[in-house]
Design an enzyme around this catalytic site. Structure first.
Site, PDB file in Angstrom:
ATOM      1  N   GLY A 247      -4.992   1.526   4.401  1.00 37.98           N
ATOM      2  CA  GLY A 247      -4.980   0.076   4.424  1.00 37.98           C
ATOM      3  C   GLY A 247      -3.591  -0.451   4.750  1.00 37.98           C
ATOM      4  N   GLY A 248      -2.855  -0.854   3.726  1.00 39.04           N
ATOM      5  CA  GLY A 248      -1.559  -1.506   3.898  1.00 39.04           C
ATOM      6  C   GLY A 248      -0.620  -0.787   4.860  1.00 39.04           C
TER       7      GLY A 248
ATOM      8  CG  HIS B 189     -13.691  -0.689   2.221  1.00 40.46           C
ATOM      9  ND1 HIS B 189     -13.252  -1.408   1.138  1.00 40.46           N
ATOM     10  CD2 HIS B 189     -12.641   0.050   2.630  1.00 40.46           C
ATOM     11  CE1 HIS B 189     -11.980  -1.113   0.912  1.00 40.46           C
ATOM     12  NE2 HIS B 189     -11.583  -0.233   1.806  1.00 40.46           N
TER      13      HIS B 189
ATOM     14  N   GLY C  44      -4.830  -0.422  -2.647  1.00 41.47           N
ATOM     15  CA  GLY C  44      -3.910  -1.562  -2.651  1.00 41.47           C
ATOM     16  C   GLY C  44      -3.111  -1.714  -3.930  1.00 41.47           C
TER      17      GLY C  44
ATOM     18  CD  GLU D   4     -10.895  -4.001   0.172  1.00 44.26           C
ATOM     19  OE1 GLU D   4     -10.960  -4.281   1.381  1.00 44.26           O
ATOM     20  OE2 GLU D   4      -9.915  -3.422  -0.343  1.00 44.26           O
TER      21      GLU D   4
ATOM     22  CG  ASN E 109      -9.974  -1.038   6.397  1.00 40.96           C
ATOM     23  OD1 ASN E 109     -10.129  -2.018   7.136  1.00 40.96           O
ATOM     24  ND2 ASN E 109     -10.592  -0.912   5.243  1.00 40.96           N
ATOM     25  CD1 TRP E 110      -5.070  -2.033  11.027  1.00 40.59           C
ATOM     26  CD2 TRP E 110      -5.390  -3.554  12.647  1.00 40.59           C
ATOM     27  NE1 TRP E 110      -4.456  -1.559  12.161  1.00 40.59           N
ATOM     28  CE2 TRP E 110      -4.648  -2.481  13.174  1.00 40.59           C
ATOM     29  CE3 TRP E 110      -5.716  -4.613  13.482  1.00 40.59           C
ATOM     30  CZ2 TRP E 110      -4.223  -2.448  14.499  1.00 40.59           C
ATOM     31  CZ3 TRP E 110      -5.300  -4.596  14.803  1.00 40.59           C
ATOM     32  CH2 TRP E 110      -4.553  -3.517  15.306  1.00 40.59           C
ATOM     33  CE  LYS E 111      -8.253  -2.377   2.820  1.00 38.70           C
ATOM     34  NZ  LYS E 111      -8.024  -2.176   1.393  1.00 38.70           N
TER      35      LYS E 111
ATOM     36  CD  GLU F  56     -10.862   3.750   1.327  1.00 33.51           C
ATOM     37  OE1 GLU F  56      -9.827   3.836   1.978  1.00 33.51           O
ATOM     38  OE2 GLU F  56     -11.544   2.714   1.264  1.00 33.51           O
TER      39      GLU F  56
ATOM     40  CB  SER G 180      -1.877   3.658  -2.915  1.00 32.85           C
ATOM     41  OG  SER G 180      -2.310   2.424  -3.445  1.00 32.85           O
TER      42      SER G 180
HETATM   43  P1  13P Z   1      -4.552   0.814   0.812  1.00 29.21           P
HETATM   44  O1  13P Z   1      -4.066   1.916   1.686  1.00 29.21           O
HETATM   45  O2  13P Z   1      -3.891  -0.496   1.100  1.00 29.21           O
HETATM   46  O3  13P Z   1      -4.529   1.195  -0.623  1.00 29.21           O
HETATM   47  O4  13P Z   1      -6.097   0.561   1.184  1.00 29.21           O
HETATM   48  C1  13P Z   1      -6.945   1.643   1.259  1.00 29.21           C
HETATM   49  C2  13P Z   1      -8.210   1.199   1.844  1.00 29.21           C
HETATM   50  O5  13P Z   1      -8.958   0.443   1.241  1.00 29.21           O
HETATM   51  C3  13P Z   1      -8.534   1.653   3.197  1.00 29.21           C
HETATM   52  O6  13P Z   1      -9.856   1.397   3.503  1.00 29.21           O
END
Ligand code: 13P
Length: 252
Positions: free
Chosen positions: A236-237, A97, A175, A99, A9-11, A169, A215
């Site tokens: 994510g990251g 998600h 994050g 967010e 997920n590149w956000k 999640e 994470s």
């Molecule tokens: P991180 O891997 O950066 O913690 O993010 C997880 C995430 O929100 C994937 O959708």
């Protein structure tokens, strides 16, 4: 047997050019690694999807949108419909998600519409759920996640439900560098699978891919993915660097 899925997920990261480079590297590394047992997905911004679809070997790497509109089409300035996403060649859409729930006010009602439209357009929703830290601290995470599922994807028919994947999640792990412990993740995913079995039967439950996100990285993925109910990750990251992402893809 249910699929193992590692989805990035590149956000809201990367320009189109950077995204294409990243996608190219991931696709090449996946091809080189010979990984066959894992479905690899890149969740890119809307602006990147077509270019990324045209860049990757789509037999090895699928592409996801990170959202879609709750309406089919019409006067909804700035929205991108499930039909539009499908027309790019993307096969997946990340929905719900935390967010989006937290910063953009997505409710169960909106998510019901989005999931329904995604499925109607032949997209595979990766439906996200998960609790905030205060809920975990009060030990109410199971009830909270159950409510999220009850209010959204548990309203689907068994046939529709069997077409989606779920990502658990916990918000406190996103994050933050604080991943859920392997035991916490396994326990929640087993709990979710149990809920699916109660609602849709054992066969559907056994076939549903349930991912962990928060994470997750190349270091902790092997232990997380060794658990019987963890069918992969939503990343994510660590999905923003091709080598790191490959490390997770090859963790099985
Ligand atoms: P991180 O891997 O950066 O913690 O993010 C997880 C995430 O929100 C994937 O959708």
């Amino acid at each position: 047997m249910r699929k193992k899925i590692v989805a990035g997920n590149w956000k809201c990261n990367t320009t189109v050019q950077e995204g294409v480079e990243l996608a190219k590297s991931v696709s090449e590394l996946v091809a080189k690694s010979g990984v066959k047992n894992v479905v690899v997905v890149l969740g890119t911004p809307f602006t990147h999807i077509t270019s990324v679809v045209n860049t990757v070997d789509t037999k090895l790497v699928g592409v996801a949108a990170q959202n879609c509109a709750a309406e089919a089409k019409g006067a909804f300035t700035g929205e991108v419909s499930a039909t539009m996403v499908k027309s790019t060649g993307a096969e997946y859409v990340i929905l719900g998600h935390s967010e989006r729930r937290e910063y953009y006010g997505e409710t169960s009602e909106t998510l019901n519409k989005k999931v329904t439209l995604a499925l109607a357009n032949g997209l595979t929703p990766i439906y996200c759920c998960g609790e905030a830290l205060s809920i975990r601290e009060a030990n109410e995470q199971n009830t909270y996640v159950k409510n999220q599922l009850d209010e959204t994807i548990f309203n689907l028919s068994a046939e529709d439900f069997s077409k989606l994947a779920i990502a658990y999640e916990p918000i406190w792990a996103i994050g933050t560098g604080v991943t859920a412990s392997t035991a916490q993740a396994q326990e929640m995913l087993a709990y979710i699978r149990g809920l699916i079995a109660d609602k849709f039967g054992k066969v559907v439950a056994e076939e549903t891919s349930i991912l962990y996100g928060g994470s997750c990285n190349a270091k902790n993925a092997p232990e997380l993915f060794s658990q019987p109910d963890i069918d992969g990750g939503l990343i994510g990251g660590a999905s923003l660097k091709a080598e790191d992402f490959l490390g997770i893809i090859t963790a099985y």
